[in-house]
Motif scaffolding. Structure first.
Motif, PDB file in Angstrom:
ATOM      1  N   ILE A  70       0.853  -1.193   0.000  1.00 52.35           N
ATOM      2  CA  ILE A  70       0.000   0.000   0.000  1.00 52.35           C
ATOM      3  C   ILE A  70       0.885   1.238   0.000  1.00 52.35           C
ATOM      4  N   LEU A  71       0.552   2.193  -0.857  1.00 51.98           N
ATOM      5  CA  LEU A  71       1.285   3.456  -0.936  1.00 51.98           C
ATOM      6  C   LEU A  71       0.454   4.591  -0.355  1.00 51.98           C
ATOM      7  N   GLN A  72       1.141   5.614   0.147  1.00 53.58           N
ATOM      8  CA  GLN A  72       0.507   6.897   0.442  1.00 53.58           C
ATOM      9  C   GLN A  72       1.538   7.969   0.135  1.00 53.58           C
ATOM     10  N   LYS A  73       1.571   8.343  -1.160  1.00 54.54           N
ATOM     11  CA  LYS A  73       2.634   9.231  -1.623  1.00 54.54           C
ATOM     12  C   LYS A  73       2.210  10.700  -1.555  1.00 54.54           C
ATOM     13  N   SER A  74       1.757  11.119  -0.395  1.00 48.85           N
ATOM     14  CA  SER A  74       1.279  12.484  -0.220  1.00 48.85           C
ATOM     15  C   SER A  74       2.428  13.488  -0.272  1.00 48.85           C
ATOM     16  N   LEU A  75       2.127  14.679  -0.804  1.00 52.75           N
ATOM     17  CA  LEU A  75       3.076  15.782  -0.772  1.00 52.75           C
ATOM     18  C   LEU A  75       2.947  16.546   0.545  1.00 52.75           C
ATOM     19  N   LYS A  76       1.722  16.625   1.040  1.00 55.80           N
ATOM     20  CA  LYS A  76       1.408  17.183   2.354  1.00 55.80           C
ATOM     21  C   LYS A  76       0.348  16.266   2.950  1.00 55.80           C
ATOM     22  N   GLU A  77       0.338  16.147   4.266  1.00 57.43           N
ATOM     23  CA  GLU A  77      -0.639  15.233   4.867  1.00 57.43           C
ATOM     24  C   GLU A  77      -0.865  15.590   6.325  1.00 57.43           C
ATOM     25  N   GLY A  78      -2.131  15.844   6.672  1.00 55.61           N
ATOM     26  CA  GLY A  78      -2.442  16.111   8.068  1.00 55.61           C
ATOM     27  C   GLY A  78      -2.114  14.921   8.947  1.00 55.61           C
ATOM     28  N   PHE A  79      -2.556  13.756   8.534  1.00 58.17           N
ATOM     29  CA  PHE A  79      -2.240  12.532   9.273  1.00 58.17           C
ATOM     30  C   PHE A  79      -2.123  11.352   8.317  1.00 58.17           C
ATOM     31  N   GLY A  80      -3.131  11.143   7.484  1.00 64.27           N
ATOM     32  CA  GLY A  80      -3.090  10.030   6.538  1.00 64.27           C
ATOM     33  C   GLY A  80      -3.638   8.760   7.144  1.00 64.27           C
ATOM     34  N   LEU A  81      -4.958   8.735   7.372  1.00 62.45           N
ATOM     35  CA  LEU A  81      -5.590   7.567   7.991  1.00 62.45           C
ATOM     36  C   LEU A  81      -5.409   6.302   7.163  1.00 62.45           C
ATOM     37  N   THR A  82      -5.213   6.454   5.844  1.00 65.06           N
ATOM     38  CA  THR A  82      -5.042   5.261   5.007  1.00 65.06           C
ATOM     39  C   THR A  82      -3.769   4.500   5.370  1.00 65.06           C
ATOM     40  N   VAL A  83      -2.783   5.195   5.933  1.00 62.77           N
ATOM     41  CA  VAL A  83      -1.572   4.514   6.404  1.00 62.77           C
ATOM     42  C   VAL A  83      -1.933   3.585   7.565  1.00 62.77           C
TER      43      VAL A  83
ATOM     44  N   LEU B 227      -1.732  -0.570   7.653  1.00 60.31           N
ATOM     45  CA  LEU B 227      -0.939  -1.264   8.667  1.00 60.31           C
ATOM     46  C   LEU B 227      -1.814  -2.144   9.560  1.00 60.31           C
ATOM     47  N   TRP B 228      -3.012  -1.674   9.889  1.00 64.39           N
ATOM     48  CA  TRP B 228      -3.930  -2.469  10.711  1.00 64.39           C
ATOM     49  C   TRP B 228      -4.258  -3.793  10.029  1.00 64.39           C
ATOM     50  N   LYS B 229      -4.274  -3.795   8.713  1.00 61.69           N
ATOM     51  CA  LYS B 229      -4.574  -5.015   7.956  1.00 61.69           C
ATOM     52  C   LYS B 229      -3.315  -5.847   7.710  1.00 61.69           C
ATOM     53  N   ALA B 230      -2.229  -5.490   8.406  1.00 59.44           N
ATOM     54  CA  ALA B 230      -0.948  -6.200   8.292  1.00 59.44           C
ATOM     55  C   ALA B 230      -0.443  -6.207   6.860  1.00 59.44           C
ATOM     56  N   LYS B 231      -0.498  -5.027   6.237  1.00 58.11           N
ATOM     57  CA  LYS B 231       0.030  -4.845   4.891  1.00 58.11           C
ATOM     58  C   LYS B 231       1.256  -3.938   4.943  1.00 58.11           C
ATOM     59  N   PRO B 232       2.292  -4.223   4.159  1.00 56.99           N
ATOM     60  CA  PRO B 232       3.447  -3.325   4.119  1.00 56.99           C
ATOM     61  C   PRO B 232       3.049  -1.995   3.474  1.00 56.99           C
ATOM     62  N   VAL B 233       3.460  -0.900   4.104  1.00 54.88           N
ATOM     63  CA  VAL B 233       3.078   0.431   3.630  1.00 54.88           C
ATOM     64  C   VAL B 233       4.329   1.251   3.342  1.00 54.88           C
ATOM     65  N   ILE B 234       4.329   1.888   2.174  1.00 53.04           N
ATOM     66  CA  ILE B 234       5.356   2.870   1.814  1.00 53.04           C
ATOM     67  C   ILE B 234       4.654   4.222   1.746  1.00 53.04           C
ATOM     68  N   ALA B 235       5.146   5.187   2.524  1.00 55.56           N
ATOM     69  CA  ALA B 235       4.460   6.477   2.585  1.00 55.56           C
ATOM     70  C   ALA B 235       5.475   7.606   2.656  1.00 55.56           C
ATOM     71  N   SER B 236       5.046   8.771   2.227  1.00 54.56           N
ATOM     72  CA  SER B 236       5.906   9.952   2.276  1.00 54.56           C
ATOM     73  C   SER B 236       6.140  10.379   3.715  1.00 54.56           C
ATOM     74  N   ALA B 237       7.342  10.850   3.987  1.00 53.74           N
ATOM     75  CA  ALA B 237       7.698  11.298   5.341  1.00 53.74           C
ATOM     76  C   ALA B 237       7.238  12.740   5.536  1.00 53.74           C
ATOM     77  N   VAL B 238       5.915  12.948   5.487  1.00 55.67           N
ATOM     78  CA  VAL B 238       5.360  14.298   5.619  1.00 55.67           C
ATOM     79  C   VAL B 238       4.241  14.293   6.661  1.00 55.67           C
ATOM     80  N   GLY B 239       4.002  15.479   7.247  1.00 53.73           N
ATOM     81  CA  GLY B 239       2.870  15.653   8.151  1.00 53.73           C
ATOM     82  C   GLY B 239       2.859  14.646   9.279  1.00 53.73           C
ATOM     83  N   GLY B 240       1.696  14.025   9.491  1.00 51.12           N
ATOM     84  CA  GLY B 240       1.520  13.086  10.586  1.00 51.12           C
ATOM     85  C   GLY B 240       1.917  11.656  10.256  1.00 51.12           C
ATOM     86  N   ILE B 241       2.367  11.408   9.030  1.00 51.04           N
ATOM     87  CA  ILE B 241       2.694  10.025   8.636  1.00 51.04           C
ATOM     88  C   ILE B 241       3.852   9.433   9.446  1.00 51.04           C
TER      89      ILE B 241
END
Length: 411
Positions: A302-315, A319-333
């Motif tokens: 699962i990706l979350q390639k946000s440029l800006k992110e308040g929190f990013g609930l999809t992350v 993760l709750w579904k035990a899936k590997p997540v790659i996400a941008s190091a922004v905001g609340g992520i």
């Protein structure tokens, strides 16, 4: 709707007992939430779950939505982008219209709460009524405040500092304010349709309906069609990885009634996808929680390639579904992911390509990250913790010295 007592099997009975204890201390107080949309986006999703659970705890929690025309929401979208650091100008005339719409809402709404809990910039000016009504006022900011345009920030600050306290999702969003600031991260509901366990046949039927091949890796980003979620960048990542690994891309999400840019972003995404049959661009209607759940559970990464992110609930959802997540190091992520322990944080398209190839080539490593990620979400980002933080915040408004204590505890 889930029963509050059902959460004891996930978080333990002691957590639920504490929630009842705290809620009992708010007896006789009305908590009135106000935001800008009842459907679409993380704020509406959280409120739709939380209001019911608060009521089960015995709290008189209510939820109202401000009204606005297309002009108003175009202005608030510009303000939203400016607060995320985008170089847009909001004119004095637009700010005056923003104030006018808020004042009209204040006249039409029954601001009956003992605590007025106002979410995000759209209804922020309702606090002008504080002098007349009294009561306790809290402003809850769900967006990324790391590098806001100072002119818009200065305008909002005139209102923010009228509140009794301000709530932010991550330490990086704190501002220099004359009122107390509280850190409360958002959460997911593990028993909602979006996050509960699903039978494999349900997952398979969703994939079949959307024409997604179950035999090849699936890379997924779930988010509103918004430039700040960088869906075009996600397609670029996929195309570069596709040269090495035969995978599929799912870009799925809906719109929000307070986001007028969504249709244009969706059109750009479809153009970027062109006629690649392995890119699935899915505009999902409201109440597509089972479909989103199934798509996430079927995903290899699962990706979350946000440029800006308040929190990013999809992350947190991934993760709750035990899936590997790659996400941008922004905001609340970064609160949700410890790099290379509970997921992957990236800063560029090149980095995302590198790690996506690694996780697809090394499923064992990917699974270790995913299991660590699930445990982190369980311990920190479930709705029961979120409710506890809010109850403590509400109580602190009547014991103002306690706000200092909340801040010292990181709440």
């Amino acid at each position: 709707m889930a029963n509050i007592k059902d959460y004891s099997s996930i978080v333990g009975q002691a957590v639920i007992d504490e929630l009842f204890l705290l809620a009992d201390k708010l007896k006789g107080k009305v908590i009135q939430n106000v935001n800008s949309t009842a459907v679409g986006g993380g704020v509406a999703e959280i409120l739709s779950r939380m209001i019911n659970l608060l009521r089960q705890l015995g709290v008189d929690a209510r939820w109202d939505v401000i009204k606005g025309d297309e002009k108003f929401f175009n202005i608030t979208k510009k303000m939203h982008n400016a607060l995320h650091g985008v170089d847009v100008e909001v004119s004095l005339k637009e700010l005056m219209y923003f104030q006018e719409v808020n004042r009209q809402n204040a006249k039409e709404m029954d601001l009956c709460g003992d605590i007025l809990f106002i979410h995000d910039p759209q209804p922020i000016a309702l606090v002008e009524q504080k002098e007349t009504l009294g009561k306790k006022w809290v402003w809850r900011c769900h967006i990324d405040f790391t590098t806001p345009k100072e002119e818009v920030m200065a305008f909002l600050k005139l209102y923010i500092e009228k509140y009794d306290s301000a709530v932010f999702s991550a330490p990086a969003f704190a501002r220099k304010l004359s009122i107390p600031q509280v850190l409360i991260s958002p959460s997911i509901d593990p028993l909602s349709d979006k996050n509960r366990e699903l039978p494999q046949e349900v997952i398979n039927s969703v994939l079949d309906r959307f024409g997604i091949d179950r035999t090849r890796p699936i890379v997924t980003q779930i988010s509103r069609f918004d430039y700040l979620k960088d869906p075009i960048g996600v397609i670029e990542v996929y195309k570069r990885v596709k040269k090495h690994i035969d995978c599929q891309l799912v870009l799925a999400g809906g719109g929000a009634t307070d986001d007028p840019e969504g249709a244009k972003v969706l059109e750009d995404v479809k153009n970027a996808a062109a006629d690649d049959p392995d890119i699935h661009v899915l505009l999902l209607p409201p109440a597509s929680d089972i479909e989103i759940n199934a798509l996430q559970r079927a995903s290899s990464v699962i990706l979350q390639k946000s440029l800006k992110e308040g929190f990013g609930l999809t992350v947190a959802e991934g993760l709750w579904k035990a899936k590997p997540v790659i996400a941008s190091a922004v905001g609340g992520i970064p609160l949700q992911i410890a790099h290379k322990y509970s997921g992957i944080l990236t800063h560029s398209i090149d980095g995302t390509v590198h790690y996506l190839k690694q996780l697809l080539y090394e499923p064992g490593y990917a699974q270790r990250l995913a299991l660590n990620g699930k445990e982190h979400i369980k311990n920190n980002f479930l709705i029961t913790r979120h409710i506890r933080d809010y109850l403590l915040l509400f109580l602190s408004l009547y014991h103002e010295d306690d706000i200092v204590g909340l801040n010292e505890m990181g709440l």
